[in-house]
Design an enzyme around this catalytic site. Sequence first.
Site, PDB file in Angstrom:
ATOM      1  N   GLU A 158      33.891  -7.112  50.514  1.00  0.00           N
ATOM      2  CA  GLU A 158      34.514  -7.705  51.279  1.00  0.00           C
ATOM      3  C   GLU A 158      33.061  -7.958  52.478  1.00  0.00           C
ATOM      4  O   GLU A 158      33.163  -9.142  52.719  1.00  0.00           O
ATOM      5  CB  GLU A 158      35.836  -8.321  51.590  1.00  0.00           C
ATOM      6  CG  GLU A 158      35.879  -9.336  52.876  1.00  0.00           C
ATOM      7  CD  GLU A 158      37.400 -10.585  53.073  1.00  0.00           C
ATOM      8  OE1 GLU A 158      37.628 -11.451  53.479  1.00  0.00           O
ATOM      9  OE2 GLU A 158      38.447  -9.217  52.846  1.00  0.00           O
ATOM     10  N   HIS A 196      39.654 -11.754  53.738  1.00  0.00           N
ATOM     11  CA  HIS A 196      41.417 -11.144  53.321  1.00  0.00           C
ATOM     12  C   HIS A 196      42.222  -9.502  53.821  1.00  0.00           C
ATOM     13  O   HIS A 196      42.955  -9.488  53.676  1.00  0.00           O
ATOM     14  CB  HIS A 196      40.462 -11.179  51.667  1.00  0.00           C
ATOM     15  CG  HIS A 196      41.494 -10.323  51.104  1.00  0.00           C
ATOM     16  ND1 HIS A 196      43.267 -11.117  50.319  1.00  0.00           N
ATOM     17  CD2 HIS A 196      41.869  -9.055  49.491  1.00  0.00           C
ATOM     18  CE1 HIS A 196      43.503 -10.623  49.616  1.00  0.00           C
ATOM     19  NE2 HIS A 196      43.304  -8.810  49.615  1.00  0.00           N
ATOM     20  N   THR A 245      42.574  -1.226  52.016  1.00  0.00           N
ATOM     21  CA  THR A 245      41.629  -0.361  50.926  1.00  0.00           C
ATOM     22  C   THR A 245      40.294  -0.193  51.238  1.00  0.00           C
ATOM     23  O   THR A 245      39.523  -0.786  51.239  1.00  0.00           O
ATOM     24  CB  THR A 245      41.664  -1.480  49.440  1.00  0.00           C
ATOM     25  OG1 THR A 245      41.552  -2.114  49.905  1.00  0.00           O
ATOM     26  CG2 THR A 245      43.327  -1.387  49.557  1.00  0.00           C
ATOM     27  N   THR A 299      41.727  -4.573  38.265  1.00  0.00           N
ATOM     28  CA  THR A 299      42.647  -4.421  39.625  1.00  0.00           C
ATOM     29  C   THR A 299      41.017  -4.019  40.285  1.00  0.00           C
ATOM     30  O   THR A 299      41.000  -4.322  42.511  1.00  0.00           O
ATOM     31  CB  THR A 299      43.137  -3.756  40.334  1.00  0.00           C
ATOM     32  OG1 THR A 299      42.552  -2.225  39.458  1.00  0.00           O
ATOM     33  CG2 THR A 299      44.264  -2.886  38.775  1.00  0.00           C
TER      34      THR A 299
END
Length: 417
Positions: A312, A301, A305, A268
């Site tokens: 990123e 994206h 979070t 995840t």
Amino acid sequence: MTAVITGMGLFSPVGRGVAATFDALTTGKSGLARPPEGHPARESLEVAGLLPPIDPRTVASGPETKVLDRIVVLALLTAADALVDAGIEVGRDVDPARIGVIVGGVGGMSTLETQVVARAARGRAAVSPYLLTGILPNMPSARIAIAHGIRGYSSAVGTACASGAQSVADAVRLIRAGEADVVLCGASEAPLFPTFADTFGNARALARGWDDPTRASRPFDTRRNGFVLAEGAALLVLERAEHAAARGATAYAEVAGYGATTDAYHPTAPRPDGAGAAECMRRALAGGGVSAGDVGYVNAHGTGTKLGDIAETTALATVFGVGGVPVSSTKALTGHLLGASGVVEAAACALALGAGLLPPTYHLDDPDPDCPADHIRVEPRATGTEFALTNSFGFGGQNVSLLLRRTAGARAAGPHR
């Protein structure tokens, strides 16, 4: 061979259709709200990206409408919209054997939950004989093919939140290989049901505690505390450029390159150094034959979070340098449509290139110092750039980047012409 976008079917929390979508993304119209009374996920979600109620009888008839999963309904609606937008009728404008369909997503999980609950309450007789065709991931593609007489390549893609972007990449590959003239590609997601919402909620991945639900999705903001789960579907018509020209169609943009990598790190969590994402972006640039300096916009994206936004940003800095490219995340308005997000965002890039206007990250009031970038904030930014990149990252370490190029005489966010 060159693959161009000649049609779009978009149905997200900010609206249905090309014009409504781009208008919302450039004016700040949010699609986020608290689930209303009677919504199945009301007790599981504080805020969500919601679509209006949709009667399955608009796309089907008979007993199947009782178990026809929402992903299939949304896929059929957006497929029809995309083909109309492209001005394509299968059999008239394209050989049925030369058009394909690829639709990503997690499958009909809400149907599975409903049927499991029904069996537990009422026994074996409560299980519908149509259960299997309600939950299989390939059903959106199959139903679209049946509805429109598509007899070419058909598949489903299941790479989590990268599914829709992966579907577009696969469509480009088909066209470049000469296996199709036209491909319907994208994703359909309907995750707003209790069990699916609860798994994210229990993982503390969802935005929470916001008095104003329209401001709960805050990519790259210091106060962000999770993403907003949303439903929707988006399908693009990708077409071989010569085929489009022969029938007099005008493209929105070219899908000039794509990259796909795997983090090989965690089920995840993203790689903290963003190495897999950076390599993915580099491959997209190489596929389009351009350098990082040629790209004038990245639709990130950017889910909101903590770890994901930082990873990123790190990857973007590796490829473009810190602050080296304008960046925004339209998930601030749409929420996170899982696999379908990447297709909505690819459409946003294509429309931004054609309009010369980059959508901002709304609600980015206080950019996180750990996410240093040239963030587009508050209002849209004018641009003359020819290239834009969009990123989609999914559980399992799936990374997909799509490189879009402005085409001469690009279509605006209006009806087919």
